[in-house]
Design a protein around this motif. Structure first.
Motif, mmCIF file in Angstrom:
data_model
loop_
_atom_site.group_PDB
_atom_site.id
_atom_site.type_symbol
_atom_site.label_atom_id
_atom_site.label_comp_id
_atom_site.label_asym_id
_atom_site.label_seq_id
_atom_site.Cartn_x
_atom_site.Cartn_y
_atom_site.Cartn_z
ATOM 1 N N ASN A 1 34.302 39.960 35.305
ATOM 2 C CA ASN A 1 35.115 39.920 36.522
ATOM 3 C C ASN A 1 35.239 41.287 37.178
ATOM 4 O O ASN A 1 35.304 41.387 38.408
ATOM 5 C CB ASN A 1 36.495 39.351 36.196
ATOM 6 C CG ASN A 1 36.496 37.837 36.121
ATOM 7 O OD1 ASN A 1 36.416 37.147 37.129
ATOM 8 N ND2 ASN A 1 36.571 37.312 34.898
ATOM 9 N N LEU A 2 35.246 42.353 36.375
ATOM 10 C CA LEU A 2 35.234 43.688 36.962
ATOM 11 C C LEU A 2 33.926 43.932 37.710
ATOM 12 O O LEU A 2 33.915 44.490 38.814
ATOM 13 C CB LEU A 2 35.415 44.749 35.873
ATOM 14 C CG LEU A 2 36.788 44.841 35.207
ATOM 15 C CD1 LEU A 2 36.777 45.932 34.131
ATOM 16 C CD2 LEU A 2 37.894 45.108 36.218
ATOM 17 N N THR B 1 36.554 40.147 30.985
ATOM 18 C CA THR B 1 37.035 41.288 31.764
ATOM 19 C C THR B 1 35.875 42.045 32.378
ATOM 20 O O THR B 1 35.891 42.386 33.567
ATOM 21 C CB THR B 1 37.871 42.233 30.874
ATOM 22 O OG1 THR B 1 38.993 41.515 30.354
ATOM 23 C CG2 THR B 1 38.358 43.427 31.670
ATOM 24 N N TYR C 1 42.272 41.868 38.857
ATOM 25 C CA TYR C 1 40.980 42.530 38.685
ATOM 26 C C TYR C 1 40.672 43.440 39.875
ATOM 27 O O TYR C 1 40.145 44.550 39.704
ATOM 28 C CB TYR C 1 39.868 41.495 38.531
ATOM 29 C CG TYR C 1 39.880 40.750 37.224
ATOM 30 C CD1 TYR C 1 39.646 41.403 36.023
ATOM 31 C CD2 TYR C 1 40.110 39.375 37.193
ATOM 32 C CE1 TYR C 1 39.652 40.718 34.821
ATOM 33 C CE2 TYR C 1 40.116 38.671 35.997
ATOM 34 C CZ TYR C 1 39.891 39.356 34.814
ATOM 35 O OH TYR C 1 39.899 38.667 33.625
ATOM 36 N N GLN C 2 40.993 42.966 41.073
ATOM 37 C CA GLN C 2 40.729 43.772 42.266
ATOM 38 C C GLN C 2 41.517 45.076 42.238
ATOM 39 O O GLN C 2 40.992 46.140 42.600
ATOM 40 C CB GLN C 2 41.079 42.975 43.521
ATOM 41 C CG GLN C 2 40.809 43.737 44.821
ATOM 42 C CD GLN C 2 41.150 42.924 46.053
ATOM 43 O OE1 GLN C 2 41.353 41.721 45.976
ATOM 44 N NE2 GLN C 2 41.219 43.585 47.196
ATOM 45 N N ILE D 1 42.875 48.737 29.690
ATOM 46 C CA ILE D 1 43.274 47.499 30.382
ATOM 47 C C ILE D 1 43.986 46.608 29.390
ATOM 48 O O ILE D 1 43.510 46.407 28.269
ATOM 49 C CB ILE D 1 42.053 46.767 30.970
ATOM 50 C CG1 ILE D 1 41.395 47.614 32.067
ATOM 51 C CG2 ILE D 1 42.449 45.410 31.525
ATOM 52 C CD1 ILE D 1 40.110 47.016 32.610
ATOM 53 N N ASN E 1 44.728 42.995 28.577
ATOM 54 C CA ASN E 1 44.351 41.614 28.892
ATOM 55 C C ASN E 1 45.315 40.644 28.214
ATOM 56 O O ASN E 1 45.918 40.967 27.188
ATOM 57 C CB ASN E 1 42.920 41.332 28.430
ATOM 58 C CG ASN E 1 42.352 40.077 29.041
ATOM 59 O OD1 ASN E 1 42.678 39.727 30.172
ATOM 60 N ND2 ASN E 1 41.494 39.386 28.310
ATOM 61 N N SER F 1 33.935 41.919 40.922
ATOM 62 C CA SER F 1 34.901 42.489 41.850
ATOM 63 C C SER F 1 34.380 43.782 42.468
ATOM 64 O O SER F 1 34.562 44.033 43.668
ATOM 65 C CB SER F 1 36.230 42.746 41.133
ATOM 66 O OG SER F 1 37.201 43.239 42.028
ATOM 67 N N ILE G 1 46.045 42.071 32.992
ATOM 68 C CA ILE G 1 45.453 40.798 33.400
ATOM 69 C C ILE G 1 46.273 39.680 32.769
ATOM 70 O O ILE G 1 46.486 39.669 31.554
ATOM 71 C CB ILE G 1 43.983 40.677 32.943
ATOM 72 C CG1 ILE G 1 43.185 41.905 33.385
ATOM 73 C CG2 ILE G 1 43.363 39.397 33.463
ATOM 74 C CD1 ILE G 1 43.087 42.079 34.867
ATOM 75 N N VAL H 1 37.177 35.795 40.027
ATOM 76 C CA VAL H 1 37.217 36.590 41.255
ATOM 77 C C VAL H 1 36.298 36.009 42.324
ATOM 78 O O VAL H 1 36.488 36.280 43.516
ATOM 79 C CB VAL H 1 36.835 38.060 40.971
ATOM 80 C CG1 VAL H 1 37.866 38.713 40.075
ATOM 81 C CG2 VAL H 1 35.451 38.165 40.364
ATOM 82 N N THR I 1 39.665 47.455 39.954
ATOM 83 C CA THR I 1 38.409 47.984 40.509
ATOM 84 C C THR I 1 38.671 48.949 41.666
ATOM 85 O O THR I 1 37.867 49.855 41.903
ATOM 86 C CB THR I 1 37.489 46.849 40.968
ATOM 87 O OG1 THR I 1 38.190 45.975 41.867
ATOM 88 C CG2 THR I 1 37.005 46.037 39.781
#
Length: 398
Positions: free
Chosen positions: A157-158, A154, A370-371, A303, A305, A161, A341, A358, A374
């Motif tokens: 990818n954050l 996580t 993820y987008q 978040i 997941n 992103s 997610i 991503v 962010t």
């Protein structure tokens, strides 16, 4: 020349048999007994010199000469030589860091180690804030109460992103016992050192640093608490992060030495909690939240997941670990719910291959999840940056 299979500590020492000490030319290197450790992994060699009685600047020429010599040997693909000065002002990173003498048991033991909660709200000392962090807009911890919830994937990818949205992003892997960020980003090779500071490696638009870039991949981190705390401080103070909009810190599971060291050493502007939906994960997530609250670190959100399994054939959602567990917990505790997610094979395979989802498939359901998160984080990062600029740092290196 020797064959690759014949590389061992004795072979390394034999190649250094003609070396003398620059500060004592009549003394041979091997006779001085300053070679503290030699680690060999395949054709990679890490060597540590114990120069606790010698100024680092005086020992640096010897370090550089040995490193250059080893790198030129036919059967060695990578060689790194470190100086262990045994002092907090060492200009070379040493892993594992030497345990300070005052952490021994007894009446002279370090009170911070014996009573870790005592200095959670410590005031700044005369050392001032860490210089290498002065050009960072804000620092955000990505945390979880327990392992296995996908916190590192996580965080990665954050970070990627956020970089795709135009931010300058750094990622620090603070999981000393199980560093996974280098593998998940596909990073290999030697960390560059400039003016006694490590330069983060770059991948997928972000700057990253991990202890996994400094020790052999298969080396077990059998370190006690003070050594772990020292390593974390070195990853903060001995790395040239440069100008960043945000530094994400991927913290290890739980509420132990690393988390305490971070909250004592630097100003963490906020924390993001990652959890899976089931009650067992949420129980531990609450402990993580309580720890950050005790250190007066704002919780920026939660978040969820592995929120659901998305069938690759029909896209049907199956809630394997329960439905909306983290979302409901966020509402109960009064924290923002940042998003969910899905449990998708491509996230796992991308992490194994060193290609975050991503970056690999930006139009996928997972990448868009993820987008979405962010996009919520960007205005928060801007707000935290303004607050940090207008507020003196409350945490300093001890």
């Amino acid at each position: 020349m020797t064959s690759p299979n014949s590389i061992d500590q004795q072979t390394i020492k034999q190649t250094l048999s003609d070396f003398t000490l620059p500060w004592a030319p009549d003394i041979m290197l091997l006779d001085a007994n300053i070679i503290e450790n030699i680690t060999i992994q395949g054709q990679k060699v890490h060597l540590t010199l114990n120069v606790s009685t010698i100024p680092p600047d005086a020992a640096e020429p010897l370090r550089a000469k040995i490193e250059q010599h080893l790198q030129q040997l036919e059967n060695i693909t990578q060689a790194r030589v470190f100086l262990n000065s045994g002092t907090a002002s060492s200009k070379r990173l040493v892993f594992p860091p030497r345990q300070p003498a005052n952490t021994a048991q007894g009446k002279n033991a370090d009170p911070t180690w014996k009573q870790p909660h005592k200095h959670l709200h410590a005031k700044p000392n005369n050392n001032g804030p860490i210089e290498t962090l002065q050009s960072i807009g804000c620092i955000i911890a990505v945390a979880s109460g327990k392992g296995g919830v996908g916190k590192s994937s996580t965080a990665i990818n954050l970070a990627v992103s956020l970089a795709k949205q135009g931010l300058k992003v750094g990622l620090m892997d603070a999981d000393i016992y199980g560093p996974s960020v280098p593998h998940m980003l596909g990073l290999e090779g030697q960390v560059e050192v400039v003016n006694h500071k490590l330069l983060p490696m770059t991948a997928w638009g972000i700057s990253a640093m991990s202890i996994g870039m400094l020790v052999p991949q298969e080396q077990a981190m059998v370190w006690r608490g003070p050594m772990v705390m020292g390593a974390v401080k070195q990853l903060l103070s001995d790395v040239k992060w440069g100008e960043l909009d945000v530094l994400l810190i991927d913290t290890p599971p739980g509420t132990g030495d690393v988390q305490l060291t971070l909250t004592q050493t630097v100003q963490i502007d906020g924390a993001i909690i990652v959890s899976t939906p089931q009650d067992v994960a949420l129980l531990d997530a609450r402990r993580g939240i309580a720890m950050f609250q005790k250190s007066k670190t704002p919780i920026l959100g939660i978040i969820e997941n592995m929120a659901y399994f998305s069938c690759p054939c029909c896209n049907e959602k199956t809630y394997i670990f329960g439905e909306n567990g983290a979302k409901n917990e966020a509402q109960t505790l009064g924290f923002p719910f940042l998003g969910e997610i899905p449990l998708i094979q491509a996230i796992r395979s991308g992490a194994d291959a060193g290609v975050p989802i991503v970056a690999q498939d930006p139009d996928s359901v997972a990448a868009k999840a993820y987008q979405d998160i962010t996009e919520l984080m960007v205005p928060v990062i801007k707000r935290l940056t303004i607050q940090r600029a207008n507020k003196p740092q409350e945490k300093t290196e001890e």
